[in-house]
Scaffold this motif. Structure first.
Motif, PDB file in Angstrom:
ATOM      1  N   PHE A 295      73.888   7.121 -44.069  1.00  0.00           N
ATOM      2  CA  PHE A 295      74.596   6.090 -44.813  1.00  0.00           C
ATOM      3  C   PHE A 295      75.825   6.721 -45.433  1.00  0.00           C
ATOM      4  O   PHE A 295      75.940   7.944 -45.517  1.00  0.00           O
ATOM      5  CB  PHE A 295      73.698   5.505 -45.903  1.00  0.00           C
ATOM      6  CG  PHE A 295      72.527   4.725 -45.372  1.00  0.00           C
ATOM      7  CD1 PHE A 295      71.408   5.372 -44.866  1.00  0.00           C
ATOM      8  CD2 PHE A 295      72.535   3.333 -45.369  1.00  0.00           C
ATOM      9  CE1 PHE A 295      70.326   4.663 -44.366  1.00  0.00           C
ATOM     10  CE2 PHE A 295      71.467   2.608 -44.879  1.00  0.00           C
ATOM     11  CZ  PHE A 295      70.366   3.280 -44.373  1.00  0.00           C
ATOM     12  N   ARG A 296      76.751   5.886 -45.894  1.00  0.00           N
ATOM     13  CA  ARG A 296      77.927   6.413 -46.574  1.00  0.00           C
ATOM     14  C   ARG A 296      78.319   5.495 -47.709  1.00  0.00           C
ATOM     15  O   ARG A 296      77.986   4.302 -47.707  1.00  0.00           O
ATOM     16  CB  ARG A 296      79.086   6.604 -45.597  1.00  0.00           C
ATOM     17  CG  ARG A 296      79.614   5.323 -44.979  1.00  0.00           C
ATOM     18  CD  ARG A 296      80.619   5.660 -43.868  1.00  0.00           C
ATOM     19  NE  ARG A 296      81.211   4.451 -43.291  1.00  0.00           N
ATOM     20  CZ  ARG A 296      81.988   4.453 -42.206  1.00  0.00           C
ATOM     21  NH1 ARG A 296      82.270   5.597 -41.581  1.00  0.00           N
ATOM     22  NH2 ARG A 296      82.478   3.311 -41.749  1.00  0.00           N
TER      23      ARG A 296
ATOM     24  N   ARG B  99      76.405   1.400 -50.809  1.00  0.00           N
ATOM     25  CA  ARG B  99      76.098   2.330 -49.725  1.00  0.00           C
ATOM     26  C   ARG B  99      75.891   1.529 -48.443  1.00  0.00           C
ATOM     27  O   ARG B  99      75.188   0.514 -48.443  1.00  0.00           O
ATOM     28  CB  ARG B  99      74.836   3.118 -50.082  1.00  0.00           C
ATOM     29  CG  ARG B  99      74.630   4.367 -49.303  1.00  0.00           C
ATOM     30  CD  ARG B  99      73.563   5.243 -49.956  1.00  0.00           C
ATOM     31  NE  ARG B  99      73.981   5.727 -51.271  1.00  0.00           N
ATOM     32  CZ  ARG B  99      73.283   6.610 -51.967  1.00  0.00           C
ATOM     33  NH1 ARG B  99      72.125   7.093 -51.486  1.00  0.00           N
ATOM     34  NH2 ARG B  99      73.706   7.011 -53.149  1.00  0.00           N
ATOM     35  N   GLU B 100      76.515   1.990 -47.367  1.00  0.00           N
ATOM     36  CA  GLU B 100      76.438   1.239 -46.121  1.00  0.00           C
ATOM     37  C   GLU B 100      75.827   2.063 -45.000  1.00  0.00           C
ATOM     38  O   GLU B 100      75.974   3.286 -44.942  1.00  0.00           O
ATOM     39  CB  GLU B 100      77.821   0.731 -45.692  1.00  0.00           C
ATOM     40  CG  GLU B 100      78.814   1.804 -45.353  1.00  0.00           C
ATOM     41  CD  GLU B 100      80.179   1.243 -44.957  1.00  0.00           C
ATOM     42  OE1 GLU B 100      80.489   0.089 -45.301  1.00  0.00           O
ATOM     43  OE2 GLU B 100      80.924   1.984 -44.280  1.00  0.00           O
ATOM     44  N   PHE B 101      75.173   1.356 -44.118  1.00  0.00           N
ATOM     45  CA  PHE B 101      74.519   1.956 -42.968  1.00  0.00           C
ATOM     46  C   PHE B 101      75.548   2.514 -41.994  1.00  0.00           C
ATOM     47  O   PHE B 101      76.574   1.889 -41.730  1.00  0.00           O
ATOM     48  CB  PHE B 101      73.670   0.887 -42.269  1.00  0.00           C
ATOM     49  CG  PHE B 101      73.167   1.254 -40.912  1.00  0.00           C
ATOM     50  CD1 PHE B 101      73.721   0.681 -39.776  1.00  0.00           C
ATOM     51  CD2 PHE B 101      72.138   2.163 -40.771  1.00  0.00           C
ATOM     52  CE1 PHE B 101      73.261   1.004 -38.516  1.00  0.00           C
ATOM     53  CE2 PHE B 101      71.665   2.496 -39.506  1.00  0.00           C
ATOM     54  CZ  PHE B 101      72.220   1.911 -38.380  1.00  0.00           C
ATOM     55  N   VAL B 102      75.241   3.702 -41.451  1.00  0.00           N
ATOM     56  CA  VAL B 102      76.097   4.300 -40.430  1.00  0.00           C
ATOM     57  C   VAL B 102      75.341   4.433 -39.106  1.00  0.00           C
ATOM     58  O   VAL B 102      75.802   3.973 -38.068  1.00  0.00           O
ATOM     59  CB  VAL B 102      76.614   5.679 -40.873  1.00  0.00           C
ATOM     60  CG1 VAL B 102      77.426   6.327 -39.757  1.00  0.00           C
ATOM     61  CG2 VAL B 102      77.443   5.558 -42.145  1.00  0.00           C
ATOM     62  N   ALA B 103      74.169   5.062 -39.146  1.00  0.00           N
ATOM     63  CA  ALA B 103      73.414   5.304 -37.913  1.00  0.00           C
ATOM     64  C   ALA B 103      71.965   5.584 -38.271  1.00  0.00           C
ATOM     65  O   ALA B 103      71.652   5.973 -39.400  1.00  0.00           O
ATOM     66  CB  ALA B 103      73.993   6.478 -37.136  1.00  0.00           C
TER      67      ALA B 103
ATOM     68  N   TYR C 245      75.179  10.285 -46.781  1.00  0.00           N
ATOM     69  CA  TYR C 245      73.811  10.590 -47.187  1.00  0.00           C
ATOM     70  C   TYR C 245      72.876  10.450 -45.992  1.00  0.00           C
ATOM     71  O   TYR C 245      73.034   9.522 -45.186  1.00  0.00           O
ATOM     72  CB  TYR C 245      73.335   9.615 -48.266  1.00  0.00           C
ATOM     73  CG  TYR C 245      74.124   9.626 -49.541  1.00  0.00           C
ATOM     74  CD1 TYR C 245      75.241   8.830 -49.697  1.00  0.00           C
ATOM     75  CD2 TYR C 245      73.731  10.441 -50.608  1.00  0.00           C
ATOM     76  CE1 TYR C 245      75.970   8.835 -50.885  1.00  0.00           C
ATOM     77  CE2 TYR C 245      74.453  10.446 -51.796  1.00  0.00           C
ATOM     78  CZ  TYR C 245      75.565   9.645 -51.923  1.00  0.00           C
ATOM     79  OH  TYR C 245      76.277   9.657 -53.094  1.00  0.00           O
ATOM     80  N   CYS C 246      71.887  11.318 -45.918  1.00  0.00           N
ATOM     81  CA  CYS C 246      70.814  11.067 -44.968  1.00  0.00           C
ATOM     82  C   CYS C 246      69.582  10.601 -45.739  1.00  0.00           C
ATOM     83  O   CYS C 246      69.422  10.899 -46.937  1.00  0.00           O
ATOM     84  CB  CYS C 246      70.500  12.284 -44.114  1.00  0.00           C
ATOM     85  SG  CYS C 246      69.766  13.685 -44.961  1.00  0.00           S
TER      86      CYS C 246
ATOM     87  N   TRP D  78      65.942  10.490 -50.020  1.00  0.00           N
ATOM     88  CA  TRP D  78      67.385  10.629 -49.831  1.00  0.00           C
ATOM     89  C   TRP D  78      67.848  12.045 -50.140  1.00  0.00           C
ATOM     90  O   TRP D  78      67.284  12.714 -51.014  1.00  0.00           O
ATOM     91  CB  TRP D  78      68.129   9.659 -50.757  1.00  0.00           C
ATOM     92  CG  TRP D  78      67.936   8.233 -50.374  1.00  0.00           C
ATOM     93  CD1 TRP D  78      66.876   7.431 -50.684  1.00  0.00           C
ATOM     94  CD2 TRP D  78      68.819   7.446 -49.579  1.00  0.00           C
ATOM     95  NE1 TRP D  78      67.055   6.180 -50.130  1.00  0.00           N
ATOM     96  CE2 TRP D  78      68.246   6.166 -49.459  1.00  0.00           C
ATOM     97  CE3 TRP D  78      70.054   7.686 -48.978  1.00  0.00           C
ATOM     98  CZ2 TRP D  78      68.858   5.126 -48.743  1.00  0.00           C
ATOM     99  CZ3 TRP D  78      70.663   6.658 -48.267  1.00  0.00           C
ATOM    100  CH2 TRP D  78      70.067   5.400 -48.157  1.00  0.00           C
ATOM    101  N   GLY D  79      68.892  12.463 -49.435  1.00  0.00           N
ATOM    102  CA  GLY D  79      69.555  13.704 -49.771  1.00  0.00           C
ATOM    103  C   GLY D  79      70.579  13.489 -50.859  1.00  0.00           C
ATOM    104  O   GLY D  79      70.779  12.373 -51.347  1.00  0.00           O
ATOM    105  N   GLN D  80      71.278  14.573 -51.213  1.00  0.00           N
ATOM    106  CA  GLN D  80      72.226  14.524 -52.320  1.00  0.00           C
ATOM    107  C   GLN D  80      73.623  14.101 -51.883  1.00  0.00           C
ATOM    108  O   GLN D  80      74.462  13.809 -52.715  1.00  0.00           O
ATOM    109  CB  GLN D  80      72.295  15.898 -53.003  1.00  0.00           C
ATOM    110  CG  GLN D  80      73.214  16.921 -52.323  1.00  0.00           C
ATOM    111  CD  GLN D  80      72.695  17.429 -50.997  1.00  0.00           C
ATOM    112  OE1 GLN D  80      71.540  17.229 -50.649  1.00  0.00           O
ATOM    113  NE2 GLN D  80      73.564  18.099 -50.240  1.00  0.00           N
TER     114      GLN D  80
END
Length: 121
Positions: free
Chosen positions: A35-36, A43-47, A92-93, A111-113
């Motif tokens: 996400f980004r 926060r939006e979905f990327v993949a 973020y992953c 979630w990661g940082q």
């Protein structure tokens, strides 16, 4: 624990590879999403990649970004090519034990940082 790395500053048209490393779990059992987020926006979905390596992407990154996983290294990657200034964000992953494609932030437990990606025009 999830730890992202690989962010940085790149010129438009360039490439970066983000990594999401997991500790304390067998990553192959999890779906992992990228996400980004930019300031002031949600926060939006990327993949996303499922445990069976099924993938999905937001439309604006299809053909440019590739998500993959190396279960032996407990790591998921996001290869980002042909970067654009609008890709600038904190990435973020996230991981979850669900089975299906999951584009919503609410579908992820861990979630990661985050890692900053800046694309200069």
């Amino acid at each position: 624990q999830l730890v992202e790395s690989g962010g940085g500053l790149v010129q438009a048209g360039g490439s970066l590879r983000l990594s999401c490393a997991a500790s304390g779990r067998t990553f192959s059992w999890y779906r992992v999403g990228w996400f980004r987020q930019t300031p002031g926006k949600e926060r939006e979905f990327v993949a996303v990649i499922t445990r069976r390596s099924t993938t999905d992407y937001r439309d604006s990154v299809k053909g440019r970004f590739t998500i993959s996983r190396d279960n032996a290294k407990n790591t998921v990657y996001l290869q980002m090519n042909s970067l654009k200034p609008e890709d600038t964000a904190v990435y973020y992953c996230a991981a979850d034990s669900g089975l299906s494609i999951a584009p919503q932030t609410s579908q992820y437990a861990d979630w990661g940082q985050g890692t900053q990606v800046t694309v200069a025009s």
